[in-house]
Design an enzyme around this catalytic site. Structure first.
Site, mmCIF file in Angstrom:
data_model
loop_
_atom_site.group_PDB
_atom_site.id
_atom_site.type_symbol
_atom_site.label_atom_id
_atom_site.label_comp_id
_atom_site.label_asym_id
_atom_site.label_seq_id
_atom_site.Cartn_x
_atom_site.Cartn_y
_atom_site.Cartn_z
ATOM 1 N N LYS A 104 0.809 -1.232 0.000
ATOM 2 C CA LYS A 104 0.000 0.000 0.000
ATOM 3 C C LYS A 104 0.842 1.283 0.000
ATOM 4 O O LYS A 104 0.462 2.289 -0.584
ATOM 5 C CB LYS A 104 -0.940 0.024 1.219
ATOM 6 C CG LYS A 104 -1.939 -1.127 1.285
ATOM 7 C CD LYS A 104 -3.070 -0.916 0.337
ATOM 8 C CE LYS A 104 -4.284 -1.823 0.514
ATOM 9 N NZ LYS A 104 -4.113 -3.168 1.004
ATOM 10 N N GLU A 126 -9.893 5.996 3.018
ATOM 11 C CA GLU A 126 -10.743 4.959 3.590
ATOM 12 C C GLU A 126 -9.843 3.788 3.939
ATOM 13 O O GLU A 126 -8.754 3.652 3.360
ATOM 14 C CB GLU A 126 -11.792 4.509 2.567
ATOM 15 C CG GLU A 126 -11.329 3.422 1.585
ATOM 16 C CD GLU A 126 -10.235 3.882 0.617
ATOM 17 O OE1 GLU A 126 -10.102 5.099 0.406
ATOM 18 O OE2 GLU A 126 -9.509 3.010 0.077
ATOM 19 N N SER A 393 1.949 -9.933 -1.054
ATOM 20 C CA SER A 393 1.510 -8.532 -0.925
ATOM 21 C C SER A 393 1.718 -7.942 0.457
ATOM 22 O O SER A 393 1.853 -6.724 0.594
ATOM 23 C CB SER A 393 0.046 -8.417 -1.348
ATOM 24 O OG SER A 393 -0.773 -9.284 -0.594
HETATM 25 C C1 LIG Z 1 -5.104 -4.246 0.981
HETATM 26 C C2 LIG Z 1 -4.386 -5.517 0.764
HETATM 27 C C3 LIG Z 1 -4.728 -6.403 -0.291
HETATM 28 C C4 LIG Z 1 -5.907 -6.177 -1.187
HETATM 29 O O1 LIG Z 1 -5.880 -4.988 -1.922
HETATM 30 P P1 LIG Z 1 -5.520 -4.939 -3.451
HETATM 31 O O2 LIG Z 1 -5.861 -3.536 -3.843
HETATM 32 O O3 LIG Z 1 -6.345 -5.962 -4.144
HETATM 33 O O4 LIG Z 1 -4.072 -5.222 -3.582
HETATM 34 C C5 LIG Z 1 -3.970 -7.537 -0.468
HETATM 35 N N1 LIG Z 1 -2.936 -7.822 0.333
HETATM 36 C C6 LIG Z 1 -2.585 -7.022 1.361
HETATM 37 C C7 LIG Z 1 -1.447 -7.422 2.229
HETATM 38 C C8 LIG Z 1 -3.296 -5.843 1.610
HETATM 39 O O5 LIG Z 1 -2.937 -5.058 2.629
#
Ligand SMILES: *Cc1c(COP(=O)(O)O)cnc(C)c1O
Length: 415
Positions: A104, A126, A393
């Site tokens: 993020k 948000e 992610s």
């Molecule tokens: C917010 C988040 C997601 C999902 O959001 P995307 O916009 O689909 O990437 C996935 N993995 C993590 C670790 C997140 O914090």
């Protein structure tokens, strides 16, 4: 559910050339907002075009990504996971190692710099799981911007550690009591704030969703993930990967991973949505797998909705995937069949979390665990000569308490 209509024609410049000037990815995207927001979105579009053409902007962002976030994030060979699957080689792109523990931050730093260029000193955002809220509060503290984060009161309760971090960095967290008191209500409330405050305020949206130009801007800021992945693969494997996998909530980590690869036709791209408890309405959050085209939060994309077009309730064990829509570029990649989309259940994601924790010494985010579950199953079906990259992610420490609670409620396991 409405079956998708015929694939829109590819634009002359290739699949990576979209969106057009109206923010359209094929027929998806666009801008469905009240008049009051149009001027702010035009201003943002112009500021972004200027920034893109300004080498000083990219240099400042690159410097922050290196020294503040810790980029480039590594590409790790998952040896014991690969041995377990017994097939293709599994690699992990370590977004969990970036500052604040998820992808993020790549977006919030870029958008905070844009806000400063536009002369705006107040930021709103948000958040669902709280990861985007933390990343926004972090960027605001770094630049001395005022920060208000809207968060469903149900999520405030579930994500207490993230709420505390945001407050410690000086952000104000406003609980949202309307609707299901979760992410989509928080977005509604942030949009409402913005309508009354556009002169002084920039809205940092947390995924590749919302009205034009947000899906494009967020995708571009996240594309550092895919660019680094391609470069690392060529250096460490000696060639492009065969398959690249990412989880899809709103779709920002997946879009950032996929976008630099979409023109490389030999690379198979797979997005994994939240399959929840079952395929029944209300039991999952898999908008591309089970949804139909509709308008949500200012753009046209696949949406989970009932026969009257009312947004459906959604469920996922991971708060970050618990969203009834998906970014419009994913809708376009879905209909053009450039990217495959599938879903993984809560149970399979939890099992993948355990597997990766025990075999790799990494606690993956529950969101990421969906992509990992698919990757391990697929690796088992592919030859050892192939290479699969998973976008890791984010880190899973934030989920440890929730997982322990679920195990206790289920009356067993080893939590
Ligand atoms: C917010 C988040 C997601 C999902 O959001 P995307 O916009 O689909 O990437 C996935 N993995 C993590 C670790 C997140 O914090």
């Amino acid at each position: 559910m409405t079956p998708p209509t015929a694939a829109p024609p590819l634009p002359a410049g290739g699949i990576a050339q979209v969106p057009d000037v109206h923010g359209r990815f094929g027929r998806f995207g666009g801008r469905y907002v009240p008049e009051t927001l149009s001027a702010a979105l035009d201003q943002l579009t112009a500021a972004y075009e200027e920034a893109r053409a300004d080498p000083a902007f990219q240099a400042e962002l690159d410097q922050l990504l290196a020294a503040f976030v810790g980029r480039p994030t590594p590409l790790l060979f998952a040896k014991r996971l690969t041995d377990y699957a017994g097939g293709a080689q599994i690699w992990l792109k370590r977004e969990d190692l970036g500052h604040t523990g998820a992808h993020k931050i790549n977006n919030t730093l870029g958008q905070a710099l844009l806000a400063i260029r536009m002369g705006k000193s107040r930021i709103i955002a948000e958040t669902g799981a709280g990861q985007h809220g933390v990343a926004t509060a972090t960027a605001c503290a770094r630049f001395g911007l005022d920060c208000v984060v809207y968060m469903g009161s149900e999520d405030v309760r579930r994500q207490e550690p993230n709420v505390r971090s945001m407050k410690m960095m000086g952000a104000e967290v406003r609980p949202v009591e309307s609707g299901s008191r979760t992410l989509r209500d928080a977005i509604n409330e942030a949009m409402r704030d913005w309508m009354g405050s556009v002169e002084t305020t920039h809205y940092i949206i947390g995924s590749v969703v919302g009205p034009h130009p947000f899906p494009r801007i967020v995708r571009d800021f996240q594309s550092v993930i895919g660019r680094e992945t391609l470069a690392f693969c060529r250096k460490e494997i000696g060639r492009d990967p065969d398959c690249v996998v990412a989880c899809v909530g709103g779709g920002s980590n997946a879009a950032g991973m996929f976008y630099p690869l979409v023109e490389h036709a030999s690379i198979r791209l797979v997005g994994v949505e939240a399959g929840g408890r079952s395929g029944r309405p209300g039991d999952h959050a898999a908008s591309l797998s089970f949804g139909s085209p509709g308008i949500l939060h200012g753009s046209l994309s696949y949406v989970l909705q009932d026969g009257d077009g009312q947004t459906a309730d959604v469920h996922s064990v991971s708060a970050g995937l618990d969203y009834p829509g998906v970014g419009p570029e994913h809708a376009w990649w879905h209909d053009t069949k450039r990217v495959e989309y599938t879903s993984v259940t809560d149970t399979a994601a939890l099992a993948a979390f355990d597997l990766v924790a025990r075999r790799e010494g990494i606690l993956p985010a529950l969101e990421t665990s969906h992509a990992l579950a698919w990757a391990v199953e697929e690796a088992a079906r592919r030859p050892a000569s192939e290479h699969i990259v998973v976008c890791l992610s984010g880190r899973g420490e934030k989920d440890a308490a929730e997982i322990a609670r679920l195990r206790a409620a289920a009356g067993g396991g080893h939590g």
